[in-house]
Design a protein around this motif. Structure first.
Motif, PDB file in Angstrom:
ATOM      1  N   UNK A   1      32.043 -24.642  12.404  1.00 38.02           N
ATOM      2  CA  UNK A   1      31.076 -24.662  13.129  1.00 38.02           C
ATOM      3  C   UNK A   1      31.847 -25.017  14.322  1.00 38.02           C
ATOM      4  N   UNK A   2      33.391 -24.698  14.671  1.00 40.07           N
ATOM      5  CA  UNK A   2      34.107 -24.971  16.008  1.00 40.07           C
ATOM      6  C   UNK A   2      35.050 -24.612  17.010  1.00 40.07           C
TER       7      UNK A   2
ATOM      8  N   UNK B   1      39.589 -24.016  23.927  1.00 41.88           N
ATOM      9  CA  UNK B   1      40.217 -24.854  24.590  1.00 41.88           C
ATOM     10  C   UNK B   1      42.039 -24.258  24.582  1.00 41.88           C
ATOM     11  N   UNK B   2      42.176 -23.674  23.592  1.00 42.01           N
ATOM     12  CA  UNK B   2      43.634 -23.387  23.185  1.00 42.01           C
ATOM     13  C   UNK B   2      43.446 -21.653  24.293  1.00 42.01           C
ATOM     14  N   UNK B   3      42.505 -20.898  24.497  1.00 44.02           N
ATOM     15  CA  UNK B   3      43.386 -20.090  25.509  1.00 44.02           C
ATOM     16  C   UNK B   3      43.070 -20.837  27.338  1.00 44.02           C
ATOM     17  N   UNK B   4      42.529 -21.895  26.810  1.00 46.28           N
ATOM     18  CA  UNK B   4      42.194 -22.862  28.342  1.00 46.28           C
ATOM     19  C   UNK B   4      43.200 -23.621  28.258  1.00 46.28           C
TER      20      UNK B   4
ATOM     21  N   UNK C   1      37.990 -38.869  17.833  1.00 45.94           N
ATOM     22  CA  UNK C   1      37.517 -39.118  16.200  1.00 45.94           C
ATOM     23  C   UNK C   1      37.317 -39.990  15.065  1.00 45.94           C
ATOM     24  N   UNK C   2      38.813 -40.655  15.393  1.00 39.98           N
ATOM     25  CA  UNK C   2      38.630 -42.219  14.986  1.00 39.98           C
ATOM     26  C   UNK C   2      37.353 -42.752  14.670  1.00 39.98           C
ATOM     27  N   UNK C   3      36.474 -43.325  16.400  1.00 45.62           N
ATOM     28  CA  UNK C   3      35.301 -43.589  16.323  1.00 45.62           C
ATOM     29  C   UNK C   3      34.025 -43.354  15.609  1.00 45.62           C
TER      30      UNK C   3
ATOM     31  N   UNK D   1      35.199 -32.400  13.841  1.00 47.57           N
ATOM     32  CA  UNK D   1      34.814 -30.577  14.207  1.00 47.57           C
ATOM     33  C   UNK D   1      33.988 -30.971  16.019  1.00 47.57           C
ATOM     34  N   UNK D   2      33.576 -32.224  15.921  1.00 53.77           N
ATOM     35  CA  UNK D   2      32.453 -32.797  17.508  1.00 53.77           C
ATOM     36  C   UNK D   2      33.183 -33.224  18.174  1.00 53.77           C
ATOM     37  N   UNK D   3      34.737 -33.403  17.840  1.00 57.42           N
ATOM     38  CA  UNK D   3      35.828 -33.636  19.664  1.00 57.42           C
ATOM     39  C   UNK D   3      35.965 -32.246  19.768  1.00 57.42           C
ATOM     40  N   UNK D   4      36.121 -31.571  19.029  1.00 52.89           N
ATOM     41  CA  UNK D   4      36.848 -30.273  18.901  1.00 52.89           C
ATOM     42  C   UNK D   4      35.859 -29.293  20.292  1.00 52.89           C
TER      43      UNK D   4
END
Length: 395
Positions: free
Chosen positions: A313-314, A321-324, A348-350, A369-372
């Protein structure tokens, strides 16, 4: 257990790649700008400084992994002597492999800066074929197991290194390449340090997550490794696009071609997102089948399948992100994507600790996924604003 051993060692191999990114990113920026300005002397000196830094990092990696490998693996609390022993063997052999891989990664970036992506592709493809052919021979025929997999990769990387040196001999034998200066080296480090910091912290966070995953057992570690390997069909291609767009943007930035920067950004974003849509579909729809390519263990397959569906989903946001990031590096602003990545990868840890009581192991996958997703959106928005403010021109 073999998959878990390779997965455990891979976390620390990624630390090596993360540190070496300093040379690839910093040296790549210097090369692209020098090519854009047509400054041959600076170009050669930057290549020489990058190769020297690579040598020092490669030797340091070998020393650390050979003498401190077991202590490093203890961080994961594997609680399985057999897995740790095999992981150490893989780590030691891979330490020597990394020495050559560091150079190969830089050569790929250097060839890209010269606009010669085909040559590096052919050499890299040959390396992959050699690895594929040698793997079953070393693992099964010679019965070397996991160590055989590491040796196969080592042979492939040495072959690639020799071919890169041969194809780049005109550049490498240039007399200016020996004009290495402390200032040039520090400049490469300065430009590459933000990205290295980002990647080292990213890997450190993944190691912390690995400790959390290890609490669910060896199957969970294996599932994460399987899922990560399959997901690489997205991020390895995007990493190649990242390097290409960074070189393209860097050259046009050095030549003050603002409109070409804008067009290159749009084109690469279109290609990247289009590819990510396809891989997202594959990861979500074919998750169980893909996991079964690695193992038939029902629990491991179920865990890996769940990883692929959630991470699938991410993928589009990862492309953003990677292209930017490639564009930020190209215009000499690597600190911005590094700050974004450090802050939201740390999240991601918390998030994992918050979700695990509710979702179990899936909570770790959702935290990734959410952080990505957050990083992708922010990278896109911030670059748009910076570009408009700096050049008064839309992207």
């Amino acid at each position: 257990e073999a998959i878990a051993a390779v997965g455990s060692a891979s976390f620390f191999l990624n630390v090596g790649y993360a540190i070496q990114a300093m040379v690839v990113v910093g040296g790549g920026i210097k090369l692209a700008h020098a090519i854009g300005r047509k400054d041959e002397q600076e170009l050669s000196a930057s290549i020489g400084s990058s190769l020297l830094l690579n040598t020092l990092l490669g030797l340091l990696t070998i020393i650390v992994f050979i003498f401190f490998g077991n202590s490093i693996l203890n961080i994961l609390d594997l609680n399985n002597t057999d897995v740790q022993q095999v992981a150490y063997q893989y780590l030691v052999i891979s330490a020597i492999m990394l020495f050559f891989s560091y150079f190969n990664t830089f050569f790929i970036r250097m060839f890209s800066s010269f606009g010669n992506n085909k040559q590096s592709f052919y050499i890299s493809a040959l390396g992959i074929v050699i690895n594929i052919v040698l793997d079953p021979i070393f693992i099964y025929s010679l019965n070397w197991g996991v160590a055989g997999a590491a040796i196969a990769t080592l042979v492939a990387q040495i072959t690639m290194f020799c071919l890169f040196v041969y194809r780049a001999k005109e550049v490498l034998w240039n007399s200016h390449i020996r004009k290495i200066s402390m200032q040039n080296g520090w400049e490469i480090i300065r430009l590459g340090l933000p990205m290295t910091t980002q990647r080292v912290l990213f890997t450190a966070i993944n190691i912390v997550l690995a400790k959390i995953i290890a609490s669910f057992g060896t199957d969970a570690i294996a599932a994460q490794k399987i899922g990560f390997q399959i997901e690489s069909i997205t991020f390895i291609v995007l990493a190649g696009l990242n390097g290409a767009v960074s070189s393209f943007i860097g050259q046009n930035f050095g030549a003050a071609q603002t409109k070409r920067i804008s067009k290159g950004y749009r084109a690469s974003m279109l290609v990247g997102i289009g590819y990510a849509i396809v891989t997202s579909f594959l990861l979500i729809v074919c998750s169980e089948y893909l996991a079964q390519l690695f193992t038939r263990d029902p629990e491991t397959v179920a865990m890996a399948s769940s990883y692929l569906v959630i991470i699938g989903l991410s993928q589009i946001f990862m492309a953003m992100e990677m292209i930017s990031n490639g564009v930020f590096s190209g215009i000499g602003l690597p600190k911005i994507p590094s700050i974004i990545s450090i802050i939201f990868t740390s999240l991601r840890i918390p998030l994992a600790l918050l979700f695990i009581p509710i979702m179990g192991l899936d909570g770790v996958w959702w935290s990734i996924a959410i952080s990505s997703c957050i990083k992708g959106v922010l990278s896109l928005v911030i670059f748009q604003k910076i570009f408009r403010r700096r050049y008064k021109y839309g992207v």
